[in-house]
Design a protein around this motif. Sequence first.
Motif, PDB file in Angstrom:
ATOM      1  N   PHE A  44       0.584  -0.869   0.122  1.00  0.00           N
ATOM      2  CA  PHE A  44      -0.191  -0.007   0.102  1.00  0.00           C
ATOM      3  C   PHE A  44       1.248   1.283   0.497  1.00  0.00           C
ATOM      4  CE2 PHE A  44      -1.842  -3.369   2.676  1.00  0.00           C
ATOM      5  CZ  PHE A  44      -3.591  -3.032   1.676  1.00  0.00           C
ATOM      6  N   ALA A  45       1.654   1.902   0.629  1.00  0.00           N
ATOM      7  CA  ALA A  45       2.956   2.898   1.215  1.00  0.00           C
ATOM      8  C   ALA A  45       4.061   2.585   2.345  1.00  0.00           C
ATOM      9  CB  ALA A  45       1.430   3.687   2.310  1.00  0.00           C
ATOM     10  N   PRO A  46       4.307   1.440   1.191  1.00  0.00           N
ATOM     11  CA  PRO A  46       6.042   1.284   2.592  1.00  0.00           C
ATOM     12  C   PRO A  46       6.508   2.413   3.015  1.00  0.00           C
ATOM     13  CG  PRO A  46       5.988  -0.401   0.495  1.00  0.00           C
ATOM     14  CD  PRO A  46       5.493   1.092   0.734  1.00  0.00           C
ATOM     15  N   ASN A  47       7.036   2.787   3.969  1.00  0.00           N
ATOM     16  CA  ASN A  47       7.530   3.554   4.745  1.00  0.00           C
ATOM     17  C   ASN A  47       9.516   3.451   4.397  1.00  0.00           C
ATOM     18  OD1 ASN A  47       5.847   5.248   6.347  1.00  0.00           O
ATOM     19  ND2 ASN A  47       5.580   3.118   7.554  1.00  0.00           N
ATOM     20  N   LEU A  48      10.479   3.796   4.194  1.00  0.00           N
ATOM     21  CA  LEU A  48      11.371   3.968   3.787  1.00  0.00           C
ATOM     22  C   LEU A  48      12.590   3.906   4.252  1.00  0.00           C
ATOM     23  CD1 LEU A  48      10.988   4.783  -0.376  1.00  0.00           C
ATOM     24  CD2 LEU A  48      10.596   3.103   0.738  1.00  0.00           C
ATOM     25  N   PHE A  49      13.475   3.178   4.749  1.00  0.00           N
ATOM     26  CA  PHE A  49      14.845   3.455   5.838  1.00  0.00           C
ATOM     27  C   PHE A  49      15.213   2.354   6.134  1.00  0.00           C
ATOM     28  CE2 PHE A  49      16.615   3.794  10.498  1.00  0.00           C
ATOM     29  CZ  PHE A  49      16.824   4.197  10.335  1.00  0.00           C
ATOM     30  N   PRO A  50      16.425   2.528   5.697  1.00  0.00           N
ATOM     31  CA  PRO A  50      17.886   3.729   6.192  1.00  0.00           C
ATOM     32  C   PRO A  50      17.839   3.499   4.930  1.00  0.00           C
ATOM     33  CG  PRO A  50      18.813   1.787   7.004  1.00  0.00           C
ATOM     34  CD  PRO A  50      17.303   0.904   6.396  1.00  0.00           C
ATOM     35  N   ILE A  51      17.809   2.917   3.610  1.00  0.00           N
ATOM     36  CA  ILE A  51      18.267   3.436   2.528  1.00  0.00           C
ATOM     37  C   ILE A  51      16.056   3.640   1.892  1.00  0.00           C
ATOM     38  CG2 ILE A  51      19.867   2.451   2.149  1.00  0.00           C
ATOM     39  CD1 ILE A  51      19.031   0.437   0.623  1.00  0.00           C
ATOM     40  N   VAL A  52      16.811   4.514  -0.105  1.00  0.00           N
ATOM     41  CA  VAL A  52      15.314   4.392  -1.145  1.00  0.00           C
ATOM     42  C   VAL A  52      16.368   3.791  -1.998  1.00  0.00           C
ATOM     43  CG1 VAL A  52      13.836   5.869  -1.794  1.00  0.00           C
ATOM     44  CG2 VAL A  52      14.567   6.944   0.949  1.00  0.00           C
ATOM     45  N   GLY A  53      15.384   3.266  -2.330  1.00  0.00           N
ATOM     46  CA  GLY A  53      15.972   2.421  -3.383  1.00  0.00           C
ATOM     47  C   GLY A  53      16.713   2.109  -3.227  1.00  0.00           C
ATOM     48  N   ALA A  54      17.598   1.262  -4.618  1.00  0.00           N
ATOM     49  CA  ALA A  54      18.229  -0.016  -4.692  1.00  0.00           C
ATOM     50  C   ALA A  54      19.511  -0.068  -4.196  1.00  0.00           C
ATOM     51  CB  ALA A  54      18.001  -1.272  -5.686  1.00  0.00           C
ATOM     52  N   LEU A  55      20.587  -0.767  -3.657  1.00  0.00           N
ATOM     53  CA  LEU A  55      22.233  -0.794  -3.523  1.00  0.00           C
ATOM     54  C   LEU A  55      22.409  -1.633  -4.844  1.00  0.00           C
ATOM     55  CD1 LEU A  55      22.374  -1.390   0.561  1.00  0.00           C
ATOM     56  CD2 LEU A  55      22.571   1.119  -0.833  1.00  0.00           C
ATOM     57  N   PHE A 138      21.516   7.701   6.932  1.00  0.00           N
ATOM     58  CA  PHE A 138      20.466   7.352   6.235  1.00  0.00           C
ATOM     59  C   PHE A 138      19.782   7.865   5.526  1.00  0.00           C
ATOM     60  CE2 PHE A 138      20.132  10.015  10.052  1.00  0.00           C
ATOM     61  CZ  PHE A 138      18.754  10.652   9.686  1.00  0.00           C
ATOM     62  N   SER A 139      18.621   6.960   4.627  1.00  0.00           N
ATOM     63  CA  SER A 139      18.063   8.709   4.038  1.00  0.00           C
ATOM     64  C   SER A 139      16.856   8.003   4.469  1.00  0.00           C
ATOM     65  CB  SER A 139      17.867   8.342   2.643  1.00  0.00           C
ATOM     66  OG  SER A 139      18.972   8.152   1.873  1.00  0.00           O
ATOM     67  N   VAL A 140      15.027   8.595   4.024  1.00  0.00           N
ATOM     68  CA  VAL A 140      14.043   8.592   4.755  1.00  0.00           C
ATOM     69  C   VAL A 140      12.889   8.856   3.226  1.00  0.00           C
ATOM     70  CG1 VAL A 140      14.212   8.676   6.951  1.00  0.00           C
ATOM     71  CG2 VAL A 140      13.490  10.463   5.321  1.00  0.00           C
ATOM     72  N   GLY A 141      12.091   8.302   3.259  1.00  0.00           N
ATOM     73  CA  GLY A 141      11.562   8.567   2.168  1.00  0.00           C
ATOM     74  C   GLY A 141       9.546   7.744   2.791  1.00  0.00           C
ATOM     75  N   GLY A 142       8.744   8.022   1.813  1.00  0.00           N
ATOM     76  CA  GLY A 142       7.393   7.603   1.278  1.00  0.00           C
ATOM     77  C   GLY A 142       7.160   6.692   0.118  1.00  0.00           C
ATOM     78  N   HIS A 143       6.202   5.722   0.278  1.00  0.00           N
ATOM     79  CA  HIS A 143       5.940   5.170  -1.208  1.00  0.00           C
ATOM     80  C   HIS A 143       4.745   5.197  -1.326  1.00  0.00           C
ATOM     81  CE1 HIS A 143       6.315   2.272  -4.489  1.00  0.00           C
ATOM     82  NE2 HIS A 143       8.061   2.073  -3.937  1.00  0.00           N
ATOM     83  N   PRO A 144       3.771   6.361  -0.971  1.00  0.00           N
ATOM     84  CA  PRO A 144       2.302   5.685  -0.634  1.00  0.00           C
ATOM     85  C   PRO A 144       1.866   5.663  -2.095  1.00  0.00           C
ATOM     86  CG  PRO A 144       2.166   7.748  -0.377  1.00  0.00           C
ATOM     87  CD  PRO A 144       4.034   7.260  -0.696  1.00  0.00           C
ATOM     88  N   ALA A 145       0.650   4.195  -2.596  1.00  0.00           N
ATOM     89  CA  ALA A 145       0.228   3.789  -3.644  1.00  0.00           C
ATOM     90  C   ALA A 145      -1.662   4.389  -3.887  1.00  0.00           C
ATOM     91  CB  ALA A 145       0.475   2.912  -3.907  1.00  0.00           C
ATOM     92  N   PHE A 146      -1.781   5.125  -4.887  1.00  0.00           N
ATOM     93  CA  PHE A 146      -3.076   5.708  -4.944  1.00  0.00           C
ATOM     94  C   PHE A 146      -3.832   5.027  -5.694  1.00  0.00           C
ATOM     95  CE2 PHE A 146      -0.197   8.828  -3.635  1.00  0.00           C
ATOM     96  CZ  PHE A 146      -1.098   9.136  -1.963  1.00  0.00           C
ATOM     97  N   LYS A 147      -5.123   4.652  -5.354  1.00  0.00           N
ATOM     98  CA  LYS A 147      -5.907   4.287  -7.127  1.00  0.00           C
ATOM     99  C   LYS A 147      -6.211   4.959  -8.304  1.00  0.00           C
ATOM    100  CE  LYS A 147     -10.140   2.732  -5.936  1.00  0.00           C
ATOM    101  NZ  LYS A 147     -11.827   3.181  -5.010  1.00  0.00           N
ATOM    102  N   CYS A 148      -5.995   4.450  -9.331  1.00  0.00           N
ATOM    103  CA  CYS A 148      -6.255   5.517 -10.638  1.00  0.00           C
ATOM    104  C   CYS A 148      -6.566   5.031 -11.953  1.00  0.00           C
ATOM    105  CB  CYS A 148      -4.502   6.269 -10.916  1.00  0.00           C
ATOM    106  SG  CYS A 148      -4.736   7.375 -12.175  1.00  0.00           S
ATOM    107  N   PRO A 149      -7.598   4.456 -12.017  1.00  0.00           N
ATOM    108  CA  PRO A 149      -8.684   5.806 -11.683  1.00  0.00           C
ATOM    109  C   PRO A 149      -9.080   5.382 -10.057  1.00  0.00           C
ATOM    110  CG  PRO A 149      -9.577   4.836 -13.033  1.00  0.00           C
ATOM    111  CD  PRO A 149      -8.294   3.658 -13.092  1.00  0.00           C
ATOM    112  N   VAL A 150      -9.667   6.691  -9.550  1.00  0.00           N
ATOM    113  CA  VAL A 150     -10.458   6.309  -8.562  1.00  0.00           C
ATOM    114  C   VAL A 150     -11.569   6.094  -8.662  1.00  0.00           C
ATOM    115  CG1 VAL A 150     -10.590   7.984  -6.453  1.00  0.00           C
ATOM    116  CG2 VAL A 150      -9.330   8.440  -7.373  1.00  0.00           C
TER     117      VAL A 150
END
Length: 296
Positions: A44-55, A138-150
């Motif tokens: 749904f919306a993972p919380n990203l820590f301590p990295i964002v993206g891939a290594l 570290f890094s932080v970030g959000g990854h929220p996924a929204f319906k589309c179309p709603v």
Amino acid sequence: MLTLKNNLLEISIKTIGAELCQIKSTKNNTNFMWNANQEIWANFAPNLFPIVGALKDGSYIFNNKKYSIPKHGFIRYNKDIKCIKETENSLTFLLQNNKNTEVNYPFKFNYYVIYTIENNELTITYKVENTDTKTIYFSVGGHPAFKCPVFKNEKYSDYNLIFEQDEISETYLLDQESGLLSSKTKPIFTTKNSINLTPDLFNNDALIFKDLKSKQITLNSNKNGPVLTIKYKDYNYFGIWAKPKANFICLEPWLGVTDYKNTNQELKNKDGIIKLSANKSFSASYKIEIHQAHLV
């Protein structure tokens, strides 16, 4: 699952990973979040820590030792993060370093995720406290996924993203073999301040921006008007992604980014990495505003 509710919004958060899984109208039950269809993308919306993206090679180097962390870090699916405080309009989750984190992240920390609702807006705050005797990275970030179309009688291509300001930014391209950042960029804006959503927009993976002037982006339906706005003044990177031909859109404020293909893998030198001294704290917030026309 835990819930926050007022006269406009009902918010649900999974205890595993402290993951936001629902933003719903209290009055008409419209849900604005993706449903985490396991056959397509089971989040749904993972919380990203301590990295964002891939290594690169799934690993990094700190003080001449190699460590491994999965893409976007170790909060997603984490059962050790706990809700430590509940109020009428907020929920606070905490993960502290433990034997599981210390295997591949050799730092002591407190990591908080705080959800707060006020009227038609949800604020997500990430706070990190350095409880170590050395600087942590570290890094932080959000990854929220929204319906589309709603809404009914809409299709994906009825939507666009409207940016707060005119933009000259281009998306950084991912190397298709390694999945890491290249130095190449590509124009992607449909107009000076908008991107049309099309089923093939993400055929080459995410759109990644490092120099947007805008600090808010609106998901807009050409048939039903502005649906929601994400506000991210504390963030200097932004990702936009969906599985090709899937009915969702991820709007991702980041403080950090996936590794470059030519990285030396040194954590201290990672693009966007945050350096936090001993006994110091750091916080960053972003907001999701649901437009009131869709809440009545």
